[in-house]
Design a protein around this motif. Sequence first.
Motif, PDB file in Angstrom:
ATOM      1  N   GLN A 170       7.068 -31.938  21.203  1.00 34.87           N
ATOM      2  CA  GLN A 170       6.049 -32.901  21.639  1.00 34.87           C
ATOM      3  C   GLN A 170       6.599 -33.746  22.787  1.00 34.87           C
ATOM      4  N   ALA A 171       5.998 -33.585  23.951  1.00 37.33           N
ATOM      5  CA  ALA A 171       6.527 -34.189  25.183  1.00 37.33           C
ATOM      6  C   ALA A 171       6.720 -35.699  25.058  1.00 37.33           C
ATOM      7  N   GLU A 172       5.741 -36.397  24.514  1.00 33.69           N
ATOM      8  CA  GLU A 172       5.858 -37.856  24.397  1.00 33.69           C
ATOM      9  C   GLU A 172       7.000 -38.247  23.452  1.00 33.69           C
ATOM     10  N   ALA A 173       7.156 -37.501  22.368  1.00 37.16           N
ATOM     11  CA  ALA A 173       8.228 -37.794  21.414  1.00 37.16           C
ATOM     12  C   ALA A 173       9.600 -37.516  22.025  1.00 37.16           C
ATOM     13  N   VAL A 174       9.714 -36.415  22.754  1.00 35.21           N
ATOM     14  CA  VAL A 174      10.984 -36.076  23.405  1.00 35.21           C
ATOM     15  C   VAL A 174      11.339 -37.164  24.419  1.00 35.21           C
ATOM     16  N   GLN A 175      10.374 -37.580  25.209  1.00 37.85           N
ATOM     17  CA  GLN A 175      10.603 -38.619  26.213  1.00 37.85           C
ATOM     18  C   GLN A 175      11.043 -39.930  25.543  1.00 37.85           C
TER      19      GLN A 175
ATOM     20  N   ALA B 285      14.607 -39.601  23.993  1.00 40.95           N
ATOM     21  CA  ALA B 285      15.503 -39.588  25.156  1.00 40.95           C
ATOM     22  C   ALA B 285      16.771 -38.763  24.938  1.00 40.95           C
ATOM     23  N   PHE B 286      17.510 -39.044  23.877  1.00 43.97           N
ATOM     24  CA  PHE B 286      18.783 -38.362  23.632  1.00 43.97           C
ATOM     25  C   PHE B 286      18.526 -37.128  22.778  1.00 43.97           C
ATOM     26  N   THR B 287      18.140 -36.058  23.437  1.00 45.60           N
ATOM     27  CA  THR B 287      17.755 -34.815  22.769  1.00 45.60           C
ATOM     28  C   THR B 287      18.684 -33.690  23.200  1.00 45.60           C
ATOM     29  N   ALA B 288      18.427 -32.514  22.676  1.00 52.74           N
ATOM     30  CA  ALA B 288      19.144 -31.324  23.125  1.00 52.74           C
ATOM     31  C   ALA B 288      18.831 -31.095  24.606  1.00 52.74           C
ATOM     32  N   PRO B 289      19.737 -30.452  25.323  1.00 56.27           N
ATOM     33  CA  PRO B 289      19.471 -30.191  26.742  1.00 56.27           C
ATOM     34  C   PRO B 289      18.155 -29.450  26.975  1.00 56.27           C
ATOM     35  N   ASP B 290      17.825 -28.509  26.094  1.00 55.71           N
ATOM     36  CA  ASP B 290      16.566 -27.765  26.207  1.00 55.71           C
ATOM     37  C   ASP B 290      15.906 -27.727  24.836  1.00 55.71           C
TER      38      ASP B 290
ATOM     39  N   SER C 140      13.230 -26.686  23.876  1.00 57.92           N
ATOM     40  CA  SER C 140      12.423 -25.488  23.620  1.00 57.92           C
ATOM     41  C   SER C 140      13.272 -24.266  23.283  1.00 57.92           C
ATOM     42  N   ASP C 141      14.596 -24.408  23.272  1.00 53.03           N
ATOM     43  CA  ASP C 141      15.499 -23.296  22.970  1.00 53.03           C
ATOM     44  C   ASP C 141      15.632 -23.157  21.457  1.00 53.03           C
ATOM     45  N   ARG C 142      14.865 -22.227  20.881  1.00 51.07           N
ATOM     46  CA  ARG C 142      14.838 -22.068  19.427  1.00 51.07           C
ATOM     47  C   ARG C 142      16.186 -21.603  18.877  1.00 51.07           C
ATOM     48  N   ALA C 143      16.885 -20.740  19.596  1.00 52.30           N
ATOM     49  CA  ALA C 143      18.184 -20.271  19.110  1.00 52.30           C
ATOM     50  C   ALA C 143      19.171 -21.433  19.008  1.00 52.30           C
ATOM     51  N   MET C 144      19.164 -22.327  20.003  1.00 48.61           N
ATOM     52  CA  MET C 144      20.051 -23.495  19.968  1.00 48.61           C
ATOM     53  C   MET C 144      19.647 -24.427  18.821  1.00 48.61           C
ATOM     54  N   PHE C 145      18.359 -24.623  18.631  1.00 51.44           N
ATOM     55  CA  PHE C 145      17.833 -25.447  17.542  1.00 51.44           C
ATOM     56  C   PHE C 145      18.308 -24.895  16.193  1.00 51.44           C
ATOM     57  N   ASP C 146      18.129 -23.586  15.993  1.00 60.35           N
ATOM     58  CA  ASP C 146      18.514 -22.970  14.722  1.00 60.35           C
ATOM     59  C   ASP C 146      20.018 -23.070  14.487  1.00 60.35           C
ATOM     60  N   ALA C 147      20.816 -22.870  15.528  1.00 60.89           N
ATOM     61  CA  ALA C 147      22.274 -22.980  15.396  1.00 60.89           C
ATOM     62  C   ALA C 147      22.666 -24.412  15.031  1.00 60.89           C
ATOM     63  N   HIS C 148      22.020 -25.383  15.666  1.00 59.05           N
ATOM     64  CA  HIS C 148      22.278 -26.803  15.365  1.00 59.05           C
ATOM     65  C   HIS C 148      21.975 -27.095  13.893  1.00 59.05           C
ATOM     66  N   TRP C 149      20.821 -26.643  13.421  1.00 61.15           N
ATOM     67  CA  TRP C 149      20.438 -26.905  12.037  1.00 61.15           C
ATOM     68  C   TRP C 149      21.332 -26.150  11.050  1.00 61.15           C
TER      69      TRP C 149
ATOM     70  N   ALA D 129      20.666 -39.251  29.002  1.00 63.51           N
ATOM     71  CA  ALA D 129      19.525 -38.850  28.179  1.00 63.51           C
ATOM     72  C   ALA D 129      18.966 -37.541  28.734  1.00 63.51           C
ATOM     73  N   ASN D 130      19.212 -36.455  28.023  1.00 63.31           N
ATOM     74  CA  ASN D 130      18.741 -35.152  28.488  1.00 63.31           C
ATOM     75  C   ASN D 130      17.247 -35.139  28.769  1.00 63.31           C
ATOM     76  N   ALA D 131      16.474 -35.777  27.914  1.00 63.15           N
ATOM     77  CA  ALA D 131      15.019 -35.746  28.059  1.00 63.15           C
ATOM     78  C   ALA D 131      14.539 -36.450  29.322  1.00 63.15           C
ATOM     79  N   ARG D 132      15.351 -37.352  29.834  1.00 59.80           N
ATOM     80  CA  ARG D 132      14.951 -38.102  31.026  1.00 59.80           C
ATOM     81  C   ARG D 132      15.760 -37.722  32.260  1.00 59.80           C
ATOM     82  N   GLY D 133      16.783 -36.910  32.064  1.00 62.87           N
ATOM     83  CA  GLY D 133      17.600 -36.461  33.183  1.00 62.87           C
ATOM     84  C   GLY D 133      18.339 -37.580  33.887  1.00 62.87           C
ATOM     85  N   ALA D 134      18.661 -38.623  33.135  1.00 59.98           N
ATOM     86  CA  ALA D 134      19.313 -39.790  33.743  1.00 59.98           C
ATOM     87  C   ALA D 134      20.105 -40.539  32.684  1.00 59.98           C
ATOM     88  N   GLU D 135      21.013 -41.381  33.153  1.00 59.84           N
ATOM     89  CA  GLU D 135      21.726 -42.279  32.260  1.00 59.84           C
ATOM     90  C   GLU D 135      20.813 -43.466  31.978  1.00 59.84           C
ATOM     91  N   ILE D 136      20.692 -43.808  30.703  1.00 63.80           N
ATOM     92  CA  ILE D 136      19.844 -44.940  30.322  1.00 63.80           C
ATOM     93  C   ILE D 136      20.594 -45.830  29.353  1.00 63.80           C
TER      94      ILE D 136
END
Length: 160
Positions: free
Chosen positions: A26-31, A34-39, A41-50, A145-152
């Motif tokens: 969800q774009a608004e939630a990711v924004q 802010a401090f999210t996975a780099p991508d 939408s990468d399901r393989a990375m999500f599954d490995a993390h979990w 913050a990966n989701a914002r592409g900037a330091e916050i």
Amino acid sequence: MGEPHVVTLRATRAGDLDALFTFGQQAEAVQMAAFTAPDPSDRAMFDAHWRRLLDDPRTASRTIRADGTVVGSVGRWFEDDTAEITYWIDRAHWGEGIATRAMRLFLDTLPDRPVRARVAADNAGSIRVLEKLGFRQVGTDAGFANARGAEIEERIYELE
């Protein structure tokens, strides 16, 4: 939908991951998070993390349900031997009090104190949740913050 009648937590199961992955898109939630996975939408990375979370005995991961429906997750891990917590709520259920109730239930099961939480400085909703639960701001930091592409700026909260 109004405020749910019952908010419950259960140990996160493999069957919960499809819903949790969807909420993380969800774009608004990711924004806001802010401090999210780099991508996110990468399901393989999500599954490995979990998989790492669920296999780590020091990590506590719970699925949040409202009236029996999966609506998010809450978790605890350790950073420098200090417990840190996080949560994620389906955007469709923001503002219903679910996060506060779920976090209260979760904190009641944790013997660890202090407990730390970090939040983007402009995430007013999460700041309100933490303060309602008795967390107090103890500092600030800056991070990429990966989701914002900037330091916050992020705020650091603790519950004693």
